[in-house]
Design a protein around this motif. Structure first.
Motif, PDB file in Angstrom:
ATOM      1  N   TYR A 723       0.838  -1.198   0.000  1.00 51.36           N
ATOM      2  CA  TYR A 723       0.000   0.000   0.000  1.00 51.36           C
ATOM      3  C   TYR A 723       0.876   1.253   0.000  1.00 51.36           C
ATOM      4  O   TYR A 723       1.983   1.274   0.567  1.00 51.36           O
ATOM      5  CB  TYR A 723      -0.911   0.011   1.224  1.00 51.36           C
ATOM      6  CG  TYR A 723      -2.138  -0.855   1.085  1.00 51.36           C
ATOM      7  CD1 TYR A 723      -3.264  -0.378   0.438  1.00 51.36           C
ATOM      8  CD2 TYR A 723      -2.154  -2.143   1.617  1.00 51.36           C
ATOM      9  CE1 TYR A 723      -4.397  -1.179   0.315  1.00 51.36           C
ATOM     10  CE2 TYR A 723      -3.277  -2.946   1.495  1.00 51.36           C
ATOM     11  CZ  TYR A 723      -4.401  -2.455   0.837  1.00 51.36           C
ATOM     12  OH  TYR A 723      -5.516  -3.248   0.718  1.00 51.36           O
ATOM     13  N   GLU A 724       0.371   2.318  -0.615  1.00 47.97           N
ATOM     14  CA  GLU A 724       1.097   3.581  -0.620  1.00 47.97           C
ATOM     15  C   GLU A 724       1.201   4.163   0.777  1.00 47.97           C
ATOM     16  O   GLU A 724       2.170   4.859   1.094  1.00 47.97           O
ATOM     17  CB  GLU A 724       0.402   4.557  -1.575  1.00 47.97           C
ATOM     18  CG  GLU A 724       0.517   4.136  -3.043  1.00 47.97           C
ATOM     19  CD  GLU A 724      -0.189   5.094  -3.988  1.00 47.97           C
ATOM     20  OE1 GLU A 724      -0.736   6.105  -3.498  1.00 47.97           O
ATOM     21  OE2 GLU A 724      -0.207   4.830  -5.206  1.00 47.97           O
ATOM     22  N   GLU A 725       0.191   3.895   1.613  1.00 45.98           N
ATOM     23  CA  GLU A 725       0.245   4.347   3.010  1.00 45.98           C
ATOM     24  C   GLU A 725       0.997   3.319   3.838  1.00 45.98           C
ATOM     25  O   GLU A 725       0.630   2.128   3.870  1.00 45.98           O
ATOM     26  CB  GLU A 725      -1.171   4.546   3.556  1.00 45.98           C
ATOM     27  CG  GLU A 725      -1.941   5.648   2.859  1.00 45.98           C
ATOM     28  CD  GLU A 725      -2.547   6.622   3.837  1.00 45.98           C
ATOM     29  OE1 GLU A 725      -2.440   6.396   5.053  1.00 45.98           O
ATOM     30  OE2 GLU A 725      -3.111   7.627   3.371  1.00 45.98           O
ATOM     31  N   ALA A 726       2.022   3.749   4.529  1.00 48.29           N
ATOM     32  CA  ALA A 726       2.907   2.824   5.251  1.00 48.29           C
ATOM     33  C   ALA A 726       2.169   2.017   6.304  1.00 48.29           C
ATOM     34  O   ALA A 726       2.486   0.843   6.542  1.00 48.29           O
ATOM     35  CB  ALA A 726       4.061   3.601   5.896  1.00 48.29           C
ATOM     36  N   ASP A 762      -0.692  -5.170  -6.132  1.00 48.01           N
ATOM     37  CA  ASP A 762       0.060  -3.981  -5.764  1.00 48.01           C
ATOM     38  C   ASP A 762      -0.179  -2.830  -6.750  1.00 48.01           C
ATOM     39  O   ASP A 762      -1.283  -2.347  -6.875  1.00 48.01           O
ATOM     40  CB  ASP A 762       1.545  -4.322  -5.613  1.00 48.01           C
ATOM     41  CG  ASP A 762       1.780  -5.215  -4.380  1.00 48.01           C
ATOM     42  OD1 ASP A 762       0.910  -5.186  -3.480  1.00 48.01           O
ATOM     43  OD2 ASP A 762       2.786  -5.921  -4.338  1.00 48.01           O
ATOM     44  N   ARG A 763       0.843  -2.384  -7.519  1.00 46.37           N
ATOM     45  CA  ARG A 763       0.699  -1.178  -8.337  1.00 46.37           C
ATOM     46  C   ARG A 763      -0.395  -1.312  -9.405  1.00 46.37           C
ATOM     47  O   ARG A 763      -0.933  -0.314  -9.866  1.00 46.37           O
ATOM     48  CB  ARG A 763       2.037  -0.835  -8.996  1.00 46.37           C
ATOM     49  CG  ARG A 763       3.050  -0.223  -8.035  1.00 46.37           C
ATOM     50  CD  ARG A 763       4.318   0.146  -8.744  1.00 46.37           C
ATOM     51  NE  ARG A 763       5.005  -1.022  -9.288  1.00 46.37           N
ATOM     52  CZ  ARG A 763       6.082  -0.960 -10.061  1.00 46.37           C
ATOM     53  NH1 ARG A 763       6.583   0.216 -10.411  1.00 46.37           N
ATOM     54  NH2 ARG A 763       6.654  -2.066 -10.506  1.00 46.37           N
ATOM     55  N   GLN A 764      -0.710  -2.572  -9.810  1.00 43.02           N
ATOM     56  CA  GLN A 764      -1.762  -2.764 -10.814  1.00 43.02           C
ATOM     57  C   GLN A 764      -3.165  -2.741 -10.196  1.00 43.02           C
ATOM     58  O   GLN A 764      -4.158  -2.708 -10.915  1.00 43.02           O
ATOM     59  CB  GLN A 764      -1.585  -4.110 -11.535  1.00 43.02           C
ATOM     60  CG  GLN A 764      -0.395  -4.176 -12.473  1.00 43.02           C
ATOM     61  CD  GLN A 764       0.897  -4.400 -11.713  1.00 43.02           C
ATOM     62  OE1 GLN A 764       0.915  -5.135 -10.721  1.00 43.02           O
ATOM     63  NE2 GLN A 764       1.983  -3.758 -12.153  1.00 43.02           N
ATOM     64  N   VAL A 808      -4.591  -0.125  -3.909  1.00 41.75           N
ATOM     65  CA  VAL A 808      -3.237   0.263  -3.527  1.00 41.75           C
ATOM     66  C   VAL A 808      -3.135   1.758  -3.251  1.00 41.75           C
ATOM     67  O   VAL A 808      -2.347   2.192  -2.399  1.00 41.75           O
ATOM     68  CB  VAL A 808      -2.229  -0.163  -4.625  1.00 41.75           C
ATOM     69  CG1 VAL A 808      -2.438   0.627  -5.915  1.00 41.75           C
ATOM     70  CG2 VAL A 808      -0.784  -0.035  -4.132  1.00 41.75           C
ATOM     71  N   ASN A 809      -3.914   2.571  -3.941  1.00 40.74           N
ATOM     72  CA  ASN A 809      -3.829   4.018  -3.789  1.00 40.74           C
ATOM     73  C   ASN A 809      -4.925   4.581  -2.881  1.00 40.74           C
ATOM     74  O   ASN A 809      -5.285   5.752  -2.983  1.00 40.74           O
ATOM     75  CB  ASN A 809      -3.890   4.696  -5.161  1.00 40.74           C
ATOM     76  CG  ASN A 809      -5.150   4.327  -5.942  1.00 40.74           C
ATOM     77  OD1 ASN A 809      -5.750   3.288  -5.691  1.00 40.74           O
ATOM     78  ND2 ASN A 809      -5.528   5.175  -6.896  1.00 40.74           N
TER      79      ASN A 809
END
Length: 955
Positions: A723-726, A762-764, A808-809
């Motif tokens: 995830y973009e958020e840690a 993930d990024r997709q 993910v975002n």
């Protein structure tokens, strides 16, 4: 004992003229009831048609159920009007020889008119067609004549028997010269009638007709003082008698009632053999309260009772009724409640038992936390199979906790004789109970200045001097009671399988909890109907709505009112506040919801009935015409009709305006050339109806092509670890999605001719990518295919309880813009043409919504997706607010590890190479429990309209 108490109460009421606050009509307020698919109270009587296609069962739970006798499948529930207390309890039932009409009665109508009713139902539609009224006592037995022309009724008290013309209910004969309750009326093949009464006499009458009812013989029964049941031999020359007060069975001459012989009952040294039946192949059967090695066996003798005795399987509780079957053998009912079928060789080929917990004889094991929010109980007698339910987290755990949980205090005051007696005492002085009221349980308050007594009919709270402080009626026998150590709550376990919380100060009910006997599903609710339910458990309670004395009642599961009444946030505050209204106010204040002012009766869904073809009909054409009856109980017209085949949509009619008073409609549906279940769902502005379902059997030609063509499998597998958020980072969610997709793509060439997977990790796995994936799935899947969605990562509920999957975002502070809303997932799954399966593993721990929040509540998501109108099979990694666990040693989350193992072949319990939904469910349940030490409980929920089907084959 229950037979004597039952009608002694009715007789006492009539003699002394007790005013029960009679009303002219049944109550119109909705009544909350438990619905498990089986009776929740004693089955007292049963009936079968001549073709042995149908079994009907009557119960103290105020319903009659119609079963397919060959399979035990529930076909319908007949719901007479009911009221509070005893009103509506069904003590007698009979089905006409042709299987078209069901007659039932009991404590029916007394509270409204001071006399009892017999109700007649049309079996196919469930319609209440007429009533026989004016009977002076409860109806204890009903029997149709062999030609279906007459119906005989045995009555409570000194009221004897009545005979009516079955076609119109007109009386044709009676005998009032009886000295006690009458429990049996039986016709022989010529239409002669016999009756048994607790006055000790057996009576024989001519065939009813224009000349009325003529007494041919009257004899004292030789084997006991209380003859209970009768059965004519197949040739009509003998009459068997069973007794309520004896283990003897007598066989009399059917010509003059003189004794012929008694079957061998040597060694039968307890209870009774009150229920008897001859079978067409010349055997005699008997059962009752006779008890041996934990069971109530059924005894059988060859040669019409003169042969060798055998002991056959019965049931743990009293055998209440036995009837012969055309091919030999018998069907029987039991008080558990349960019913079973014995074939002509004595093998039990069908047994259906109660789906409720049995709290009997577990006084010490009924433990409570100091604040009353956690309760330990047992699913079986003596507290066997213990479990613990925590109201704070609304989680059900196996095993009976002892740490921090306390048994009831039964010693601090001198209360004696409180187990199974009608005369409990305080300091040697009798406590004031109603006549025949039996004490069952006791708990002394922590202050030792008062005590709670549980009985057959009431909870009674006394001070230390024996003065009653309050009393409240109860839904069933109070088998166990306890008082929280903080002195605020009384808690009781009842014979209907519920555990209920009461305010100790005044006895007001606060909450009720029902754990299903499968030990997985549960539901908890408040008196107004606000509820929480584990996956698949929303159907376990619902609302009974009377429609007057001359119409069958409606029943709507709680799921029909999910939008208004699914309120875990309310239930979480009820025990803290001790007041449902205040709990609702606080919950609404925190969530920002406005108070729901609409009553259940104002937001009812439609009711749809399939008039033809009949359930079980044979068809030879793929196009089937359905005749429907439609009505909307509220002022909202029917606006849409959906048709489903094997649980998946095949047609939808929208833009309709069908008047609320009811209408008929004809629709056509195309089915595959095989056996199929067809369901119809109607919609109005409030909700979708319960599905009306019939099973059709294919008798036409089947092309070889249907066996050759395999389905395609489409998979959308989504997993987010990075995830973009840690704070949201996970370890194995992305790998879980890849591993699942790999396991399923390996099924190509086995169960599926093609497997196409879209994997987003993930990024997709952005919001747009996921929505595009759902759109792709919807466009590609045809009616012959199977579509699977796999979601791993985080899922959260916003402040209003709406569920979001986090891509993910995702930004947890901007869920509407960045999260994938549950509505997007639901709409896709519901609109898929083929079978739809969702695997959801989104309840991972982490600082998702701030430290004050735990895991997302997945229950509501699962229940809504798996409702009939949405039609998805849902596998969830955990239940409620449990966390889903992942470990490095597993290489996956616990759920996915077990899932991949199961698909790989370990779920093939039958060893036949095919892995079905039910098999995979069982494997996941056991394996995840093993991996996590019981900390994670996966659930599988499947709509009732969808039969079990294979999902994988062992490769």
């Amino acid at each position: 004992m229950w037979r004597a108490i039952l009608c002694a109460v009715v007789v006492l009421t009539m003699v002394i003229g007790v005013d029960w606050g009679r009303a002219a009509e049944p109550p119109r307020e909705p009544i909350l009831k438990i619905e498990t698919g089986m009776h929740t109270a004693k089955i007292g009587r049963i009936g079968v048609d001549d073709a042995n296609r149908y079994l009907v069962t009557a119960s103290d739970d105020k319903s009659v159920r119609v079963w397919e006798l060959a399979t035990g499948r529930l076909l319908s529930v007949l719901r007479p009007p009911m009221g509070e207390g005893n009103e509506g309890k069904i003590y007698a039932v009979a089905i006409s020889p042709d299987g078209q009409t069901v007659a039932c009665g009991g404590w029916t109508g007394w509270d409204w008119e001071g006399s009892a009713y017999i109700y007649f139902f049309h079996l196919a539609t469930g319609e209440l067609t007429r009533r026989i009224t004016g009977l002076p006592n409860c109806i204890l037995h009903l029997s149709f004549s062999p030609d279906g022309a007459y119906l005989a009724a045995a009555l409570g008290g000194r009221n004897g028997i009545r005979v009516f013309r079955a076609a119109d209910g007109k009386p044709v004969g009676e005998d009032r010269d009886y000295g006690s309750n009458s429990y049996s009326v039986a016709f022989d093949r010529r239409g002669r009638l016999a009756a048994a009464s607790f006055d000790g006499y057996i009576r024989l009458y001519n065939r009813p007709g224009a000349g009325g009812l003529k007494l041919l013989a009257r004899q004292k029964a030789p084997g006991g003082k209380e003859p209970y049941s009768l059965s004519f031999s197949p040739d009509g020359k003998k009459l068997a008698v069973g007794f309520n007060d004896s283990t003897r069975v007598d066989v009399l001459s059917a010509a003059d009632l003189s004794p012929l012989y008694s079957p061998d009952t040597s060694g039968v040294d307890n209870g009774d053999l009150s229920s008897v039946s001859f079978s067409p192949d010349g055997r005699l059967y008997a059962g009752g309260t006779y008890y041996k090695e934990g069971q109530r066996p059924i005894l059988s003798w060859d040669n019409e009772g003169r042969g060798v005795r055998r002991e056959l399987p019965g049931s743990p509780d009293t055998i209440t009724h036995i009837l012969p079957l055309a091919a030999g053998g018998v069907v029987y009912g039991a008080a558990d409640p349960a019913f079973g079928v014995l074939d002509r060789n004595g093998r039990r080929i069908l047994y259906q038992s109660a789906q409720i917990a049995d709290y009997r004889a577990n006084w010490e094991g009924f433990r409570l936390s100091a604040d009353g929010k956690k309760v330990s109980f047992g699913y079986e007698w003596w507290g066997k199979t213990p479990a613990t339910f925590d109201l704070s987290t609304r989680t059900l755990s196996p095993g009976g906790e002892t740490s921090g949980l306390y048994p009831p205090d039964t010693y601090s005051l001198s209360v004696t004789d409180w187990k199974y007696t009608t005369s409990p005492q305080l300091n040697g002085r009798a406590l004031a109970l109603e006549q025949y009221e039996v004490a069952r349980s006791l708990a002394i308050s922590p202050s030792r200045d008062a005590f709670l007594l549980g009985t057959e009919w009431s909870l009674r709270y006394f001070d230390r001097s024996g003065n009653e402080k309050w009393r409240t009626s109860v839904p069933d026998v109070a088998w166990a009671v306890n008082i929280s150590r903080d002195g605020r709550l009384a808690v009781a376990a009842f014979g209907d399988g519920t555990i209920r919380w009461y305010r100790l100060s005044d006895g007001r009910e606060l909450l009720a909890f029902f754990p299903h006997k499968d030990r997985r599903r549960w539901v908890v609710w408040s008196p107004s109907g606000y509820y929480d339910a584990s996956p698949g458990a929303e159907e376990l309670i619902g609302w009974h709505l009377n429609r007057g004395k001359d119409m069958a009642a409606d029943f709507f599961p709680a799921s029909r009112f999910r939008a208004t009444y699914y309120r875990p946030d309310v239930l979480a505050r009820v025990l803290e506040t001790g007041d449902e209204e205040e709990a609702l106010r606080l919950a609404n204040e925190e969530s920002g919801r406005r108070r729901a002012e609409q009553a259940v009766a104002d937001i009812l869904p439609p009711v749809v009935t399939i008039l033809s073809p009949a359930d079980g009909a044979a068809v030879s054409q793929t196009e089937v015409t359905l005749d429907l009856s439609l009505r909307s109980p509220s002022d909202a017209p029917v606006t849409a009709i959906r048709t489903l085949v094997d649980g998946r949509p095949v047609a939808t009619e929208r833009g309709l305006v069908i008047k609320p008073t009811g209408d008929t409609r004809r629709i056509r549906v195309t089915i595959p050339p095989r056996d199929a279940e067809v369901s119809v769902i109607a919609e109005n502005r409030n909700a979708a109806s319960e599905p009306a379902t019939i099973r059709l059997y294919w008798r036409g030609k089947t092309t070889q092509e249907e066996f050759v063509i395999k389905p395609k499998l489409y998979i959308l597998a989504v997993g987010v670890s990075a995830y973009e958020e840690a704070d949201l980072q996970l370890v194995f969610a992305a790998k879980d999605a890849r591993d699942f997709a790999r396991a399923m793509t390996g099924q190509k060439g086995g169960l599926y001719r093609e497997v196409t997977a879209r994997i987003l990790t993930d990024r997709q796995a952005t919001k747009d990518d996921i929505l595009d994936g759902l759109d792709w799935l919807q466009k590609e899947t045809t009616s012959k295919d199977i579509a699977v969605v796999f979601l791993a990562g985080h899922g959260v509920n916003d402040q209003a309880g709406i569920y979001y999957y986090l891509p993910v975002n995702a930004n947890p502070e901007r869920l509407k813009r960045t999260g994938v809303a549950f509505s997007d997932i639901k709409n896709t799954m519901a609109s898929l043409a083929g079978k739809a399966i969702l695997f959801v593993d989104t309840c991972h721990s982490g600082n998702v919504m701030g430290a004050r929040r735990g895991a997302a509540d997945i229950n509501a998501v699962v229940n809504e997706l798996a409702s009939a109108e949405n039609g998805a099979v849902v596998f969830a990694s955990s239940t409620g607010r449990q966390y889903s666990l992942e470990e490095k040693a597993w290489g996956n989350g616990a759920f996915t590890k077990a899932l991949v193992e199961g698909i790989g072949g370990r779920a093939d319990y039958h060893g036949k190479g095919s892995i079905t939904i039910n098999m995979l469910d069982l494997y996941l349940s056991e394996r995840v429990k093993e991996l996590t030490g019981g900390k994670q409980t996966p659930t599988t929920t499947k709509p009732r309209t969808i039969p079990d089907f294979p999902i994988a084959v062992k490769r």
